[in-house]
Design an enzyme around this catalytic site. Structure first.
Site, PDB file in Angstrom:
ATOM      1  N   GLY A  47      -2.702   6.070   2.291  1.00 57.73           N
ATOM      2  CA  GLY A  47      -2.611   5.212   3.589  1.00 57.73           C
ATOM      3  C   GLY A  47      -1.429   4.462   3.726  1.00 57.73           C
ATOM      4  N   MET A  80     -10.513   2.765  -5.982  1.00 54.17           N
ATOM      5  CA  MET A  80     -10.719   3.833  -7.010  1.00 54.17           C
ATOM      6  C   MET A  80     -12.047   4.217  -6.868  1.00 54.17           C
ATOM      7  SD  MET A  80      -8.940   1.333 -10.116  1.00 54.17           S
ATOM      8  CE  MET A  80      -9.659  -0.159  -9.197  1.00 54.17           C
ATOM      9  N   LYS A 136      -1.231   4.431 -14.782  1.00 51.24           N
ATOM     10  CA  LYS A 136      -2.664   4.600 -15.264  1.00 51.24           C
ATOM     11  C   LYS A 136      -3.319   5.560 -14.349  1.00 51.24           C
ATOM     12  CE  LYS A 136      -3.526   0.336 -16.427  1.00 51.24           C
ATOM     13  NZ  LYS A 136      -2.172  -0.220 -16.533  1.00 51.24           N
ATOM     14  N   ASP A 173       3.773   1.662 -11.665  1.00 56.14           N
ATOM     15  CA  ASP A 173       2.535   2.484 -12.056  1.00 56.14           C
ATOM     16  C   ASP A 173       2.625   3.635 -11.075  1.00 56.14           C
ATOM     17  OD1 ASP A 173       1.483   1.565  -9.616  1.00 56.14           O
ATOM     18  OD2 ASP A 173       0.568  -0.153 -10.546  1.00 56.14           O
ATOM     19  N   PRO A 186       0.658  -1.165   0.228  1.00 56.80           N
ATOM     20  CA  PRO A 186      -0.088  -0.089   0.165  1.00 56.80           C
ATOM     21  C   PRO A 186       0.810   1.087   0.153  1.00 56.80           C
ATOM     22  CG  PRO A 186       0.095  -0.844   2.041  1.00 56.80           C
ATOM     23  CD  PRO A 186       0.783  -1.959   1.362  1.00 56.80           C
ATOM     24  N   ALA A 214      -4.194  -2.866  -0.740  1.00 54.24           N
ATOM     25  CA  ALA A 214      -4.668  -1.398   0.031  1.00 54.24           C
ATOM     26  C   ALA A 214      -5.571  -1.861   1.002  1.00 54.24           C
ATOM     27  CB  ALA A 214      -4.974  -0.599  -1.449  1.00 54.24           C
TER      28      ALA A 214
END
Length: 450
Positions: A400, A371, A257, A235, A212, A319
């Site tokens: 987080g 998301m 992305k 990413d 995370p 996450a």
């Protein structure tokens, strides 16, 4: 930087306990010690070292490779340091960082392997404490492995540098290293010959979950591969602190992305992974969280498998687990939540959320929405429309597990407004369920905004 002191002269000024500790290290390194002092600690007799002079004189610096001033007289130490610096000799003045041009570090000695830890003279006690921890990481026999590698390096001198590096890293990761450490050189030689026969070393892709955010939450396997890869594709969810752990000479390719912002479309990422592996490279595909939890990891390895590319999947702390734990929100609790559900809050191209709302809008469970920022208001409204009361607890965790973590707590009716007022940016996770109420008692990390 390490100095080769075997057979070279080192000037040591001082005869007390501190100087004795320096003398032991210097003698172990094979240095010729030129001792200057008026009185010596009895330990010098044990080492067989006698003073060459009682008082310091600049002429004593002749032919020296290193100078150490270790008396209890600060002025004398500085005078020695100034004289050495004038001759451009490295000098260590004990407890005087400003006068020193060299620092004697805390060391882990597994000769010929040597690990040095330095705080630049600012916190030697901390360096020693860290040395104690590092000591536990290295098998006492690691020096035997280093000797073995050193004795066989010339056999691969005609190989290209990259090929040679891959060969030795494959050796270290396999049974050959264990054989060398145990003293079975015949078995080690057999493994080395086997690897040398396929010196090209096929490429491989490691699909690795970066967790995370907090680098301390990486798995040991992930950390090891970060140091072994030739190229890394990452990413935007991978924290900078994790990228700092990637091998320095590895190529880095950003393929992040975000909503409506695709640095590299997914099909091109898949193709690039195949191409790099077919070039014989060890490719690290680094993803935030876990690659198999909304990370498109399945799509990527399907492409690799279809093209005959070897791959390995290294899971990471997702996450949901990491952010919830650092926010003080247990995902399950026998009094509040007997299930935890992970869903994506990313809308389709037409702006609609295709979720099973009837299954999500129920008590007795925790819903983690990945998301969720773009369609937060739409998501909370749908949960209310399908049965959750307006005061049902909900929270957004932003950044987080990092020092910048923020937790915005509210209800399904007011969370979108609270998030808008907080004006926070960064990766986020939304948690919906009665367990959110527990954070008032269980929170333990970072600043929390209500």
């Amino acid at each position: 930087m390490f100095l080769r002191l075997r057979g070279r002269t080192v000037l040591l000024v001082g005869g007390g306990e501190v100087a004795l500790r320096k003398a032991r290290l210097l003698q172990r390194a094979g240095a010729v010690i030129r001792l200057v002092c008026r009185e010596t600690h009895p330990g010098f007799d044990v080492l067989g070292i006698t003073p060459a002079a009682t008082d310091f004189d600049a002429a004593q610096l002749d032919d020296c490779a290193l100078v150490i001033a270790a008396t209890d007289d600060g002025a004398l130490n500085r005078a020695v340091a100034e004289a050495a610096s004038t001759r451009h000799l490295p000098v260590n003045a004990v407890d005087d960082v400003a006068a020193s041009t060299a620092i004697t570090p805390a060391i882990v000695d597994r000769a010929p392997l040597l690990v040095a830890l330095s705080s630049a003279g600012r916190a030697p006690m901390l360096a020693r404490r860290l040395r104690e921890q590092v000591e536990q990481l290295f098998d006492q026999r690691i020096g035997r492995l280093a000797e073995y590698i050193g004795s066989r390096r010339d056999r691969q001198k005609d190989m290209a540098i990259d090929t040679r590096r891959k060969l030795w890293e494959a050796f270290l990761d396999g049974p050959g290293a264990a054989a060398a450490m145990s003293g079975d050189e015949a078995a080690a030689d057999h493994e080395l010959a086997r690897l040398s026969a396929d010196a090209s070393q096929r490429g491989v892709v490691w699909l690795v979950g970066a967790g995370p955010g907090d680098p301390d939450l990486l798995t040991l396997r992930a950390l090891r591969l970060l140091q072994n890869c030739d190229v890394v594709l990452h990413d935007h969810l991978v924290a900078p602190g994790i990228l700092d752990l990637v091998r320095r000479d590895a190529e880095r390719i950003f393929v992040g992305k975000r909503a409506s912002q695709h640095t590299l479309p997914q099909d091109q990422i898949n193709t690039r992974l195949v191409e790099l592996a077919q070039e014989g490279k060890r490719v690290l595909r680094l993803k935030g969280g876990d690659p198999f939890v909304f990370g498109r990891g399945g799509e990527e390895i399907a492409e690799l498998a279809a093209n005959g590319v070897a791959f390995e999947v290294v899971p990471g702390i997702t996450a949901a687990n990491g952010c919830a734990a650092y926010a003080g929100i247990p995902l399950t609790h026998r009094d509040h939540a007997q299930a935890a559900i992970f869903v994506t809050g990313h809308p389709r191209a037409d702006g609609q959320l295709d979720l099973h709302w009837d299954a999500l809008a129920r008590p007795g469970q925790t819903v983690c929405i990945f998301m969720a920022r773009t369609a937060l208001a739409q998501t909370m409204a749908a949960l209310r429309a399908h049965g959750l009361p307006d005061d049902w607890p909900a929270a957004m965790v932003v950044q987080g597990t990092l020092a910048e973590q923020r937790v915005i707590a509210g209800t399904v009716s007011d969370l979108p407004e609270r998030v808008a007022e907080a004006d926070v940016a960064g990766a986020c996770l939304v948690i919906v369920g009665e367990v959110v109420r527990l954070r008032a008692q269980l929170r333990w990390f970072g600043d929390v905004a209500d």
